[in-house]
Design an enzyme around this catalytic site. Sequence first.
Site, PDB file in Angstrom:
ATOM      1  N   ARG A  36       0.821  -1.215   0.000  1.00 17.86           N
ATOM      2  CA  ARG A  36       0.000   0.000   0.000  1.00 17.86           C
ATOM      3  C   ARG A  36       0.855   1.266   0.000  1.00 17.86           C
ATOM      4  O   ARG A  36       0.456   2.284  -0.573  1.00 17.86           O
ATOM      5  CB  ARG A  36      -0.939  -0.008   1.206  1.00 17.86           C
ATOM      6  CG  ARG A  36      -2.080  -1.003   1.052  1.00 17.86           C
ATOM      7  CD  ARG A  36      -2.984  -1.029   2.265  1.00 17.86           C
ATOM      8  NE  ARG A  36      -4.147  -1.878   2.031  1.00 17.86           N
ATOM      9  CZ  ARG A  36      -5.030  -2.212   2.964  1.00 17.86           C
ATOM     10  NH1 ARG A  36      -4.874  -1.763   4.197  1.00 17.86           N
ATOM     11  NH2 ARG A  36      -6.059  -2.972   2.673  1.00 17.86           N
ATOM     12  N   GLY A 354      -9.847  -7.427  -0.907  1.00 17.16           N
ATOM     13  CA  GLY A 354     -10.014  -8.430   0.136  1.00 17.16           C
ATOM     14  C   GLY A 354      -9.176  -9.688  -0.063  1.00 17.16           C
ATOM     15  O   GLY A 354      -8.034  -9.650  -0.522  1.00 17.16           O
TER      16      GLY A 354
END
Length: 655
Positions: A36, A354
């Site tokens: 991220r 997810g």
Amino acid sequence: MSKMTIKDIDLKDKKVIMRVDFNVPIKDGKITDETRIKAAIPSINYVLEKGAKVILLSHLGRPKGERTPEFSLKPVAERLNEIIDNEVKFVDDTRGEKVDKAVESLKSGEILVLENTRFEKGEKKNDEELSNYWASLADIHVNDAFGTAHRAHASNVGIASVIPSVAGFLMEKEIKFIGGVTENPEKPYAVILGGAKVSDKIGVIKNLMNEANKIFIGGAMMFTFLKALDKKIGSSKFEEDKIDLAKELIKEAKEKNVELILPTDAVVAQKLETGVEKKIVSIDDGIEEGWMGLDIGPKTLELFKNELSNMKTIVWNGPMGVFEIDDFAEGTKQVAQLIADLTDKGTTSIIGGGDSAAAAEKFGLAQKFSHVSTGGGASLEYLEGNELPGIKSIANKKRLGERNFILAGNWKMNKTNTEASAFVNKLVGQIGNENKFEIILGVPYTALDRVADITRSSKIKVAAENMYFEDSGAFTGEISAKMLKDINTEYVILGHSERRNIFKETDEEINKKVKKALSNELKVILCVGELLEEREDGLTLNVVERQIKKGLKGVTKEDMSNVVIAYEPVWAIGTGKVATPKQAQDTHESIRRLISEIYDQDVANSTSILYGGSVKPENIFGLFSKPDIDGGLVGGASLKEDFIELANIMRDIIV
């Protein structure tokens, strides 16, 4: 896409507060997955290259509004400093004197990371005071954290209500891909859904039935569907209270001619452990008691392969089995590989975040997909067709043809004929051929004829600042509609707050002027707005509704094509104060709703509504980018070259 991005605005020397997603796993003070962080770097680098100062906001974990050392962003800031060329500074606070000083000392090309936003109790509550504080640190808000887009927090939605917000590259990509498949997917279009529970995917399934050609079901949720079809599922996990729902979904799929494809075999075991005995059973033969399904089988994979072979778009959300255990990971791995192979052949493939994203990473296939979403919950809600608050709050581009966009200047009692001539000649030279929106100059009576003559060969229109409601007579000092029309005046500004409050014009007088102007083929800019005390008493909408209803009394639906509404809060005129973009948008939205009630929705949709009140280059971006604000009625800034800058900013927002 309809949202504005960092590529659409001038960032030079601007302070940019950027919401990123640095919610990374940390163990013993070390980051174990920095995906991220690296994903945010393109947006950060772009903003820095354009000469901006960057303030980064992110949450980490769930500290529940408490300062918890284990959730500090300091390790993230240190790692970012190692992998990015520019120096990264860190402040171990979210607001206050330390933050103020760090922001004040920030230079163009530098980065400042503030402490975990969720150390603030007001973050998840979208606290207004906290939002206002963070907004006060910057000129522009960049939202690049799709993972929080389904939540209205202070660091995304709150800040965007105060200063303009645009999308970063990650957010732009999410909107393009996830938004694209919910609105206009290339077909044939397939969706592969897995995971544990049908209940987690109800909204997704129902919404996708409106677009998808095929829906594939895997994971533990398949057993709820199989149970609904009276198949023997042994000890497999299923949701007993969702069996009727599964039946309804199966029925709905048939009614909508959507193929609902269920597994034909499964990998089963007696325990969810590594190394246990496992076997493959046919779904038609049934799973015996004591055995549970933990993955899809080889025949199902072959079925999926055949059914997916001609798909142009594939969305995958949810693993096919317990992929965390290698013994039950083959189904998920092979589905990922199958989609990756189809992507190589031109299929658009999207992983909805997810566990699916985690599985693609585990098998080294994530880079082979067209897009891997960074938000699990946000992706699901987006796929359900919901409008996400974190996306809604990003500034919209305006599209030609939506309505007539207008930049109108109101000079009031300023400029002699000589001054007017010199200034208007400059405007004609620089913005006189504008074709994306209309430019109107409201000038004193003495300058009308001269300005109309100078602008004749341009696209700039001329407006009078007032007129009387009689054609002629003993009305010393007044000007009639016929007089204005005779010198090629196209617009007239009526009901301006200064006429209402200084010269005591009533709603009835203004209404007479409006009707007289329209009957003489003059277009009208009708001004409405409340005093400060009326706003403080919560009477804004009452005042505006009264002024519009009385001002438009007797004006026909057909005449409304020649009426522009200008909302100008009196407390913001010439004071330097300005309504926040949210305040202005809320009132404009109410005005448009009122027009739809008086006339109809078509009239409301086509009526231009302008904002007036200390409009200047620093605030027009945030105002004009709101969906119901169609331009500005500009006072002081229309007397100088700021007016040209306002036009340039508006032009950039319209596509």
